[in-house]
Design an enzyme around this catalytic site. Structure first.
Site, PDB file in Angstrom:
ATOM      1  N   GLN A  71      -2.692 -26.497 -13.825  1.00  0.00           N
ATOM      2  CA  GLN A  71      -1.694 -25.443 -14.079  1.00  0.00           C
ATOM      3  C   GLN A  71      -0.415 -26.019 -14.697  1.00  0.00           C
ATOM      4  O   GLN A  71       0.687 -25.510 -14.468  1.00  0.00           O
ATOM      5  CB  GLN A  71      -1.379 -24.679 -12.800  1.00  0.00           C
ATOM      6  CG  GLN A  71      -2.471 -23.708 -12.389  1.00  0.00           C
ATOM      7  CD  GLN A  71      -2.717 -22.621 -13.446  1.00  0.00           C
ATOM      8  OE1 GLN A  71      -1.810 -22.204 -14.149  1.00  0.00           O
ATOM      9  NE2 GLN A  71      -3.959 -22.179 -13.551  1.00  0.00           N
ATOM     10  N   SER A  72      -0.553 -27.045 -15.508  1.00  0.00           N
ATOM     11  CA  SER A  72       0.610 -27.688 -16.124  1.00  0.00           C
ATOM     12  C   SER A  72       1.338 -26.748 -17.088  1.00  0.00           C
ATOM     13  O   SER A  72       0.739 -26.229 -18.038  1.00  0.00           O
ATOM     14  CB  SER A  72       0.140 -28.931 -16.867  1.00  0.00           C
ATOM     15  OG  SER A  72       1.149 -29.416 -17.722  1.00  0.00           O
ATOM     16  N   ASN A  73       2.640 -26.565 -16.865  1.00  0.00           N
ATOM     17  CA  ASN A  73       3.469 -25.818 -17.822  1.00  0.00           C
ATOM     18  C   ASN A  73       3.662 -26.629 -19.098  1.00  0.00           C
ATOM     19  O   ASN A  73       3.732 -26.076 -20.191  1.00  0.00           O
ATOM     20  CB  ASN A  73       4.842 -25.517 -17.222  1.00  0.00           C
ATOM     21  CG  ASN A  73       4.739 -24.696 -15.953  1.00  0.00           C
ATOM     22  OD1 ASN A  73       4.126 -23.631 -15.960  1.00  0.00           O
ATOM     23  ND2 ASN A  73       5.306 -25.200 -14.864  1.00  0.00           N
ATOM     24  N   ALA A  75       1.506 -28.664 -20.435  1.00  0.00           N
ATOM     25  CA  ALA A  75       0.293 -28.540 -21.260  1.00  0.00           C
ATOM     26  C   ALA A  75       0.322 -27.216 -22.023  1.00  0.00           C
ATOM     27  O   ALA A  75       0.076 -27.177 -23.237  1.00  0.00           O
ATOM     28  CB  ALA A  75      -0.947 -28.632 -20.370  1.00  0.00           C
TER      29      ALA A  75
END
Ligand code: PLP
Length: 294
Positions: A71-73, A75
């Site tokens: 859930q990387s912002n 990325a």
């Protein structure tokens, strides 16, 4: 010096939050709305990507690669920035393939990024191997480097122009990979900035000091380690309560990983502060819709 590319909408707004200020016993509370940076749903990574993408383009790269949690912002925003700039984007995400494409992961796919699952391999190894195979430019963890820190120096300058008495105001930020805090410290000084650690780094103090090239003593940095909880990806009770309080007292939605922890620290009084505070809202709302516990 590298000239940044233009990705965001600047300056981001500053808003007063009087009801939440009263709840916290503060004379003044301001939100710096870096969740409203524009591109790709917004968030603090845009200021850093203006530098890291400029470096990729200057090096002649046509593909960028980066890594992060599912859930990387960072990325998601790298995928959006790549789409805007016409670069191909490869994302190496931690762990086994996600069962559901939700939250940030959904947006990564919409923006055309290719996702590679790291499984139990160290992400840095996978990134290095794929970068070589594809001649891709590597954007570091969280987009943080000694170059991209400059994006948050610029944010500090915006705050100087937007907030009365900024030199008498504490600026509270979530501390992930450290670039956001480092840039603000460079512009506003170590005495003004509090970083609430989310537990993404082994030694956040050393990392932030390292990004500042000896400009500040590591011990002068104000870092609150009380909100880490069991692990970076868990939803802490404090963050859950902070999400609710902020939504109900200010109409502002925080994210479960970063800003939720930072606000939890402020609500808990877990670090000393004066009666004027700027809370940097660094984004992350899509993460709410990808969090298993929410
Ligand atoms: C990445 C991130 C942070 C932390 O910023 P760093 O520069 O990595 O320390 C804070 N908030 C949100 C929403 C983020 O995505």
């Amino acid at each position: 010096m590298i000239t940044p590319v233009s990705l965001g909408t600047w300056p981001t707004p500053v808003e007063a939050a009087p009801r939440l200020a009263a709840r916290l016993g503060l004379a003044e509370l301001w939100f710096k709305r870096d969740d409203l940076t524009g591109l790709g749903g917004g968030g603090n990574k845009i200021r850093k990507l203006e530098y890291t993408c400029a470096q990729a383009i200057a090096a002649g790269a046509t593909t960028v690669i980066t890594s992060g949690a599912p859930q990387s912002n960072h990325a998601r925003l790298t995928a959006a920035a790549s789409a805007r700039l016409g670069l191909a984007c490869v994302l190496v995400l931690a762990g086994p393939p996600a069962e559901e494409r939700r939250g940030n992961l959904l947006l990564d796919g919409l923006a055309g990024a290719e996702v590679i699952w790291g499984g139990d391999r160290p992400l840095a190894e996978v990134v290095a191997a794929e970068a070589q195979r594809r001649s891709a430019w590597v954007i570091p963890f969280g987009g943080t480097s000694s170059v991209s820190v400059q994006g948050y120096v610029t944010c500090g300058r915006e705050l100087r122009a937007q907030v009365p008495d900024i030199d008498g105001t504490d600026v509270v930020v979530a501390l992930g990979s450290g670039g956001t805090m480092a840039g603000l410290v460079r512009e506003l000084g170590a005495a003004r900035v509090v970083g609430v650690d989310v537990g993404a780094l082994p030694d956040p103090r050393a990392t932030v000091a390292g990004l500042l090239d000896g400009e500040v003593e590591p011990d002068a940095l104000r870092i609150d380690g009380s909100q880490v909880g069991a692990a970076y990806r868990t939803l802490t009770d404090g963050a859950r309560a902070a999400l609710e309080t902020t939504a109900r007292e200010a109409g502002v939605f925080l994210d479960p990983t970063y800003t939720g922890r930072a606000m939890a620290g402020l609500l808990a009084g877990s670090f000393p502060r004066g009666d004027k505070v700027v809370f940097l809202h660094s984004g992350g709302l899509p993460g709410l819709f990808g969090h298993p516990e929410l």
